[in-house]
Design a protein around this motif. Structure first.
Motif, short mmCIF file in Angstrom:
data_model
loop_
_atom_site.label_atom_id
_atom_site.label_comp_id
_atom_site.label_asym_id
_atom_site.label_seq_id
_atom_site.Cartn_x
_atom_site.Cartn_y
_atom_site.Cartn_z
N GLU A 113 -49.64 21.40 -43.86
CA GLU A 113 -50.85 21.51 -43.05
C GLU A 113 -51.04 22.90 -42.46
O GLU A 113 -52.14 23.27 -42.07
N ASN A 116 -53.41 27.64 -45.54
CA ASN A 116 -54.86 27.73 -45.62
C ASN A 116 -55.39 26.68 -46.59
O ASN A 116 -54.92 26.59 -47.73
N LYS A 117 -56.34 25.89 -46.15
CA LYS A 117 -56.88 24.83 -47.01
C LYS A 117 -57.78 25.40 -48.08
O LYS A 117 -57.91 24.85 -49.18
N VAL A 118 -58.45 26.50 -47.78
CA VAL A 118 -59.31 27.20 -48.75
C VAL A 118 -58.87 28.66 -48.78
O VAL A 118 -58.65 29.27 -47.72
N ARG A 188 -51.89 22.67 -56.10
CA ARG A 188 -52.71 23.48 -55.19
C ARG A 188 -52.42 24.96 -55.38
O ARG A 188 -53.33 25.80 -55.40
#
Length: 334
Positions: A113, A116-118, A188
């Motif tokens: 978590e 960076n998600k993007v 990812r």
């Protein structure tokens, strides 16, 4: 963005990578721009490692150093950067002291978590793209320019181990204890690799390499589960993206070999469907000219001659020159 690059004068590497018959084996060496060169060490005295990576003028200069020193003997350049710029783009801190260190590695899946998600690839890694464009221009077409990234498994291992490792206990705990979370994070990372590699082609890279330095730490079964799917994902999706954007692409694959497999056996296993690269033990370069010459005779019939891993810091540049000279002497039609 379109670029007007100088015409390429030496396309031997690209032809060999396509599996074409060539007049001789092309040759370059992994990490050829780096610590074994006195001119690199001199520049490094006044610049931190990742500062160099993030400064296009410096990265260009270092990429060009071996091309200048071994002009006429070397058939490719590879952009000076590091595989760990992707973990940095994901939001992790990476230091070089002198090897890579992660002050806050991923300890449990909950730490994912923090990433960076993007990832805005142009914002986070645009400095690599600018260095590639500058280098293509500065090379003046002498040799092709290779772009690269680390393989997801290798990057995943660094992100969890916090650096290099002898036993890979932490990362193997993850894949055995948290297999699904591991696969999700690996894919990812693979998606970021795709964006990064496509950006490098847009910037001017003429060939791409994915370095899976720690692949040998996985059993064949675990490699098929945790590494191979990400490599296939990268290869498939980079080609799709390049085709969709009308960018240069060749539907060919080159397989890099370390020194633990004979090229003839690799040819048999791959049924001649891919070009091969490698595979001299880098430590042969410490063995003196007779040892280097003997090793070159054994690998000179590979499609692309190279070391089986990156060159190490203590090698004498003049022994590297001898390696290149021997390749010119003994390489034959692949």
């Amino acid at each position: 963005m379109a670029h007007d690059f100088p015409p390429l004068k030496n396309d031997l590497l690209l032809r060999a990578a396509r599996g074409e018959k060539t007049e001789r084996a092309p040759v370059w060496i992994m990490r050829q721009a780096g610590r074994y060169l006195p001119e690199f060490r001199e520049l490094r005295k006044s610049h931190e490692f990742f500062e160099i990576c993030r400064t296009p003028d410096l990265a260009t200069e270092i990429t060009l150093q071996p091309i200048r020193r071994f002009s006429g003997l070397i058939d490719a350049s590879i952009i000076f950067s590091d595989i760990l710029v992707i973990p940095q783009a994901l939001g992790m801190e990476v230091l070089m002291n002198p090897g890579p260190q992660f002050p806050e590695p991923l300890d449990t899946p909950a730490d994912i978590e923090k990433l960076n998600k993007v990832v805005d690839i142009d914002k986070e890694l645009g400095y690599v793209f600018r260095a590639i464009t500058q280098t293509r221009i500065a090379l003046a077409g002498e040799v092709p320019l290779i772009g690269f990234c680390g393989a997801p498994w290798t990057l995943f291992a660094y992100m969890i181990e916090g650096g290099g490792s002898k036993f890979f206990q932490k990362v193997k705990t993850w894949i055995f204890k948290y297999p699904e979370e591991s696969k999700t994070l690996l894919m990812r990372i693979a998606d970021v690799c795709v964006d990064f590699l496509v950006g490098q082609v847009k910037a001017g890279a003429q060939m791409l390499q994915v370095f899976d330095s720690w692949a040998g730490e996985l059993s064949p079964h675990d490699f098929d589960l945790f590494s191979l799917p990400t490599l296939v994902h990268i290869s498939t999706n980079v080609r799709k993206r390049l085709a969709a954007e009308n960018l240069p692409t060749q539907a060919t694959t080159t397989l890099g070999l370390d020194w633990q497999i004979d090229p003839a056996e690799a040819r048999r296993l791959t049924k001649g469907k891919v070009a091969l690269q490698g595979n001299m033990d880098p430590n042969v370069l410490y063995g003196g000219r007779d040892a280097i010459e003997s090793a070159v005779k054994r690998i000179s019939q590979a499609w692309i001659a190279n070391l089986g891993h990156g060159i190490t810091p203590g090698v004498d540049p003049e022994d590297v020159r001898w390696f290149f000279e021997c390749m010119r002497k003994y390489s034959v039609q692949a």
